[in-house]
Write a protein that holds these residues in place. Structure first.
Motif, mmCIF file in Angstrom:
data_model
loop_
_atom_site.group_PDB
_atom_site.id
_atom_site.type_symbol
_atom_site.label_atom_id
_atom_site.label_comp_id
_atom_site.label_asym_id
_atom_site.label_seq_id
_atom_site.Cartn_x
_atom_site.Cartn_y
_atom_site.Cartn_z
ATOM 1 N N ILE A 85 0.873 9.971 -4.550
ATOM 2 C CA ILE A 85 -0.011 9.652 -3.488
ATOM 3 C C ILE A 85 -1.428 9.657 -3.848
ATOM 4 C CG2 ILE A 85 -0.165 9.865 -1.111
ATOM 5 C CD1 ILE A 85 2.610 11.266 -1.097
ATOM 6 N N ALA A 89 -4.801 8.951 -1.750
ATOM 7 C CA ALA A 89 -5.471 8.928 -0.228
ATOM 8 C C ALA A 89 -6.925 9.106 -0.259
ATOM 9 C CB ALA A 89 -4.707 9.388 0.717
ATOM 10 N N ASN A 90 -7.648 8.304 0.223
ATOM 11 C CA ASN A 90 -9.312 8.574 0.383
ATOM 12 C C ASN A 90 -9.652 8.573 -1.167
ATOM 13 O OD1 ASN A 90 -9.224 8.664 2.932
ATOM 14 N ND2 ASN A 90 -9.738 10.828 3.222
ATOM 15 N N LYS A 111 0.398 -6.875 5.213
ATOM 16 C CA LYS A 111 -1.142 -6.308 4.557
ATOM 17 C C LYS A 111 -0.790 -5.233 3.684
ATOM 18 C CE LYS A 111 -2.303 -3.197 8.539
ATOM 19 N NZ LYS A 111 -3.064 -2.854 9.531
ATOM 20 N N ASP A 130 -6.411 3.804 -1.473
ATOM 21 C CA ASP A 130 -5.190 4.425 -0.968
ATOM 22 C C ASP A 130 -3.965 3.573 -1.417
ATOM 23 O OD1 ASP A 130 -6.307 6.010 1.568
ATOM 24 O OD2 ASP A 130 -7.492 4.132 1.538
ATOM 25 N N ALA A 134 3.778 5.192 7.048
ATOM 26 C CA ALA A 134 3.287 5.574 8.148
ATOM 27 C C ALA A 134 2.663 6.901 7.756
ATOM 28 C CB ALA A 134 4.567 5.821 9.032
ATOM 29 N N TYR A 135 2.734 7.632 6.592
ATOM 30 C CA TYR A 135 1.620 8.835 6.258
ATOM 31 C C TYR A 135 0.569 8.285 5.913
ATOM 32 C CZ TYR A 135 6.490 11.248 6.695
ATOM 33 O OH TYR A 135 7.465 11.520 7.407
ATOM 34 N N THR A 136 0.400 7.729 4.855
ATOM 35 C CA THR A 136 -0.941 7.598 4.316
ATOM 36 C C THR A 136 -1.591 6.179 4.465
ATOM 37 O OG1 THR A 136 0.075 7.310 2.089
ATOM 38 C CG2 THR A 136 -0.722 9.641 2.790
ATOM 39 N N SER A 137 -0.667 5.197 5.004
ATOM 40 C CA SER A 137 -1.028 3.816 5.119
ATOM 41 C C SER A 137 -1.899 3.420 3.775
ATOM 42 C CB SER A 137 -1.987 3.647 6.022
ATOM 43 O OG SER A 137 -2.136 2.299 6.372
ATOM 44 N N PRO A 138 -0.871 3.020 2.732
ATOM 45 C CA PRO A 138 -1.561 2.652 1.492
ATOM 46 C C PRO A 138 -1.790 1.095 1.479
ATOM 47 C CG PRO A 138 0.814 2.897 1.371
ATOM 48 C CD PRO A 138 0.429 3.347 2.407
ATOM 49 N N GLN A 139 -2.764 0.608 0.626
ATOM 50 C CA GLN A 139 -3.089 -0.545 0.636
ATOM 51 C C GLN A 139 -2.053 -1.363 -0.389
ATOM 52 O OE1 GLN A 139 -6.991 -1.207 -0.484
ATOM 53 N NE2 GLN A 139 -6.831 -3.612 -0.537
ATOM 54 N N ASN A 181 8.809 3.724 5.462
ATOM 55 C CA ASN A 181 8.697 5.003 6.082
ATOM 56 C C ASN A 181 7.450 5.695 5.709
ATOM 57 O OD1 ASN A 181 10.501 5.244 8.245
ATOM 58 N ND2 ASN A 181 12.250 6.312 7.127
ATOM 59 N N SER A 182 7.399 5.446 4.493
ATOM 60 C CA SER A 182 6.345 6.333 3.681
ATOM 61 C C SER A 182 4.827 5.722 3.883
ATOM 62 C CB SER A 182 6.427 5.966 2.170
ATOM 63 O OG SER A 182 7.438 6.568 1.571
ATOM 64 N N ILE A 198 2.288 -2.657 13.144
ATOM 65 C CA ILE A 198 0.813 -2.617 12.738
ATOM 66 C C ILE A 198 0.587 -2.505 11.139
ATOM 67 C CG2 ILE A 198 0.075 -1.334 14.831
ATOM 68 C CD1 ILE A 198 0.182 1.247 13.276
ATOM 69 N N TYR A 199 1.782 -2.328 10.414
ATOM 70 C CA TYR A 199 1.620 -2.395 8.839
ATOM 71 C C TYR A 199 2.045 -3.774 8.124
ATOM 72 C CZ TYR A 199 1.084 2.698 9.770
ATOM 73 O OH TYR A 199 1.036 3.904 9.825
#
Lengths: 297, 297
Positions: free
Chosen positions: A127, A129-130, A270, A113, A231-236, A228-229, A266-267
């Motif tokens: 982007i 993700a997964n 990390k 991610d 909050a969509y895909t929670s990248p590492q 803001n970004s 929460i983000y």
């Protein structure tokens, strides 16, 4: 010519004129590719042709409104290549291709991610993700440069106002710097038509107040967009690429600080922001090639 | 008890007290499940337990800071259930579960890219891209309610300002309505502590100016958030769910108009905003069950 390990065996460069027809341009490129293959041993098998191009659409294989060519219609790029070369041809936009390049040949080999951000004339993005590049239902996912971060903000080339790329890009920082020079009444030979963002970088490392402020403001606006970004895909990881990212710590230091400040709790602490692991001169080549090697897996 | 076709065979309701310990609550629920299974024929095999819970984390199977329970620590929900029930237990947050429910049992059966938005006290969301629910690297993807759309805007419960859910939610529209009543000097028995958003809906359908304006403003802010969201995953459909979405056209009509107005040109006229196809009372059940049936595919 790129192999599965990301080693570039042959490079070529073909000058394009905006007045070349799509058919002619693709024929010229195809002829060059065939020449290269001819000159190599028969053991080299061309698996496919990967293309990263502004406005390239993965699903349709077409380019609409090519920004630097005088093409009026929607060009069937993959179809034309296939006609000339006869191998699988895969197209997407340049930022998506570079994101795949980062995953296959760069720093993101084990990252499932992440966001890939190119800071050039505009702001491009891909982007993942997964472990998959997100194309969206129409092939146009990942247009972070056109997320509106300031209502009634700067005018954007897209016809709207306040898009992230009007602040966080080479064009954006030049505008910011120009504004700061004007507001602070500083006389300068800076000419945004002629100078690149490197001009501002060089002033900043020499300690010029307006140049440092321009980087700080750019970092702040980019941090707003990136926080803001998340909050969509929670990248590492968020990888930065492109001319402006080469400014290094003068951009990264304030960027990371504002980013953490703006993030939802929460983000926090990390997600890392890093410079892309793709060599700058090879990124486009590796990105395009990864379109083929990615589908091969 | 939900089968693979989404048919609900048995329903139960267990009152929870915020003072119940996690161990006790999960034991009480597990006992109820076992009683139900016992009362049924032996041909019913329990495949798993799906749980949609605020702050539920898919990867860790834990709930941290449970909003409505006095739980201090991070609770290992799936582990505790497994200890009691002995079948696969899958947890995610309630909006993610509902998004999966929409995909398996609702309107999104053939939609590979969509957003699911719950407009309740806050704004929850689930993102499906490439046919998969996006969890992000840490399980916290899809927090669209906490995308900042107004810099220095309304105070949010998360400690920041201007988050989408401070405008586009039942809480948000009540605040907007209250502000409009105050500004326009309208005397009213409206009490945001007591009344739900349905109060404003009923005033709006009777033509009250402030109530109609409140819906219009809410629609505009939601459109801002959604038009930006499209630039991430380019969804084909955006499904709305939750109390506020039941207002129907009084919200949807201005929402769709503002949404199209704010969209980047490449996205215009191809993304639909629809009310969720999940029956309101069954959505939580179907969403939770889909966590199991989705993994079974």
């Amino acid at each position: 010519l790129v192999d599965k390990e990301g080693i570039i065996h042959v490079r070529g460069r073909i000058d394009t004129s905006p007045n070349l027809s799509p058919e002619n341009l693709i024929e010229v490129i195809s002829t060059e590719i065939k020449k290269v293959l001819h000159s190599l041993s028969n053991q080299v098998v061309l698996k496919g042709v990967g293309i990263g191009a502004p406005n390239g659409n993965y699903f349709t294989g077409t380019v609409k409104f090519a920004p630097n060519m005088n093409w009026k219609e929607e060009v069937k790029v993959t179809k034309l290549f296939y006609k000339n070369i006869g191998v699988k041809t895969v197209l997407t936009n340049d930022a998506n291709a570079a994101a795949l390049g980062e995953m296959l040949f760069g720093k993101a080999k084990n990252i499932r991610d992440f966001l890939f951000i190119t800071l050039g004339t505009g702001l491009g993005s891909g982007i993942v993700a997964n472990g998959q590049l997100i194309y969206g239902h129409d092939g146009f996912a990942g247009e972070l440069g056109h997320v509106v971060i300031v209502q009634n903000g700067r005018k954007c080339g897209c016809g709207r106002q306040g898009c992230l790329e009007t602040y966080a890009s080479a064009t954006g920082i030049k505008k910011t710097y120009q504004e700061l020079l004007t507001v602070n009444n500083v006389s300068s030979d800076f000419n945004p038509e002629v100078h690149g963002s490197i001009y501002i970088y060089e002033k900043a490392i020499r300690g010029e107040k307006e140049a440092i402020e321009a980087f700080d403001y750019t970092a702040r606006m980019l941090a707003l967009g990136l926080s803001n970004s998340v909050a969509y895909t929670s990248p590492q990881v968020i990888y930065l690429f492109g001319g402006l990212s080469q400014a290094g710590e003068i951009l990264l230091k304030p960027l990371r600080a504002y980013f953490e400040e703006y993030l939802l709790n929460i983000y926090r602490n990390k997600i890392s922001i890093e410079i892309s692991g793709l060599p700058h001169s090879d990124a486009a080549i590796l990105g395009a090639a990864s379109l083929i090697w990615n589908e091969d897996n």
